[in-house]
Design an enzyme around this catalytic site. Structure first.
Site, PDB file in Angstrom:
ATOM      1  N   GLY A  21       0.805  -1.309  -0.065  1.00  0.00           N
ATOM      2  CA  GLY A  21      -0.111  -0.028   0.096  1.00  0.00           C
ATOM      3  C   GLY A  21       0.846   1.164  -0.163  1.00  0.00           C
ATOM      4  O   GLY A  21       0.568   2.194  -0.633  1.00  0.00           O
ATOM      5  N   ARG A  25       7.361   1.783   0.764  1.00  0.00           N
ATOM      6  CA  ARG A  25       7.728   0.334   1.035  1.00  0.00           C
ATOM      7  C   ARG A  25       8.102  -0.338  -0.100  1.00  0.00           C
ATOM      8  O   ARG A  25       9.043  -1.119  -0.339  1.00  0.00           O
ATOM      9  CB  ARG A  25       6.546  -0.186   1.460  1.00  0.00           C
ATOM     10  CG  ARG A  25       7.089  -1.828   2.232  1.00  0.00           C
ATOM     11  CD  ARG A  25       6.028  -2.484   2.633  1.00  0.00           C
ATOM     12  NE  ARG A  25       5.273  -1.860   3.954  1.00  0.00           N
ATOM     13  CZ  ARG A  25       4.059  -1.662   4.268  1.00  0.00           C
ATOM     14  NH1 ARG A  25       3.069  -2.046   3.262  1.00  0.00           N
ATOM     15  NH2 ARG A  25       3.884  -1.071   5.204  1.00  0.00           N
ATOM     16  N   ASP A 203      -0.826  -4.093  14.085  1.00  0.00           N
ATOM     17  CA  ASP A 203      -1.434  -3.598  15.398  1.00  0.00           C
ATOM     18  C   ASP A 203      -2.494  -4.575  15.808  1.00  0.00           C
ATOM     19  O   ASP A 203      -2.838  -5.657  14.975  1.00  0.00           O
ATOM     20  CB  ASP A 203      -2.504  -2.326  14.919  1.00  0.00           C
ATOM     21  CG  ASP A 203      -1.816  -1.280  14.434  1.00  0.00           C
ATOM     22  OD1 ASP A 203      -1.185  -0.239  15.331  1.00  0.00           O
ATOM     23  OD2 ASP A 203      -1.285  -1.013  13.032  1.00  0.00           O
TER      24      ASP A 203
END
Length: 234
Positions: A21, A25, A203
């Protein structure tokens, strides 16, 4: 010819691509894993690169966040550039007590809160399912590398803040929540190409554990290795 969102010429993008996304990255993957990487896109800051990995020509490109964004890029990559194998490498939030921070999750199927797919199928729910061959290869590659990996259903949500009840979703066996895989899996079915989502847990929605934005951008290398090895697998 370039598309409205990708400035590459025909032939500049490989038929196998990783889709993080975060465009940074994508840059990290190109700089740290690919040889002779050449940038093919920077439109709207969505960086894309083509290079070689273990002698195989591959590409990597950011998609942005959410099903609408990944659908734009995946559509153009498939229909205009002939990409046949697309693997999302992104982050997700765990909704399962057995799935921990930094574990990998491979989505065998993706439920979604998005109405986008219902535009084509208004009268019934179309199942968004990963390509089994890619899934099987990715799982065994991860196991061979000794990486803690979970395979199961995921949920692609339109909302980052809010959204479905995490406890309820987890009780249904869902491993994690993210925002893109269902859209990618649907396009895989629509265009008869191979798609897969490999996510790192950044998370934990149930416990409140989290990682930093720098960690998410630069350190989730297990996912990148598994994605690349799966991408070039025969």
């Amino acid at each position: 010819m370039p598309t409205p969102h990708i400035e590459a010429q025909k032939g500049e993008i490989a038929d196998k691509i990783l889709l993080p996304g975060d465009p940074l990255r994508a840059k990290f993957i190109a700089e740290n894993f690919l040889e002779d990487a050449v940038q093919f896109n920077q439109v709207r800051g969505m960086l894309g690169f083509t290079g070689t990995y273990k002698g195989h020509r591959v590409s990597v490109m950011g998609t942005g966040m959410g099903i609408p964004s990944i659908s734009i890029y995946a559509n153009e990559l498939i229909t205009e550039y002939g990409v046949k194998r697309l693997i999302r490498v992104g982050t997700a939030g765990s909704v399962n007590e057995d799935v921990h921070i930094r574990d990998l999750v491979i989505g065998q199927a993706a439920a979604t809160t998005s109405a986008i797919i219902r535009n084509d199928f208004p009268d019934f729910d179309f199942p968004q399912i990963a390509d089994f061959d890619l899934l099987d290869k990715a799982y065994h590659i991860a196991k061979d590398l000794g990486i803690t990996t979970h395979v199961g259903n995921i949920l692609s949500s339109d909302l980052f803040y809010g959204g479905p009840d995490a406890v309820k979703v987890g009780k249904l066996g869902v491993k994690a929540v993210e925002m893109e895989a269902a859209g990618l899996y649907y396009l895989g079915a629509k265009y008869k190409v191979q798609t897969l989502g490999i996510m790192t847990i950044s998370d934990h929605i149930l416990t409140g554990e989290s990682t930093t934005s720098e960690e998410r951008q630069l350190t989730f290398t297990d996912m990148m290795k598994v994605g690349l090895e799966t991408l070039i697998s025969e």
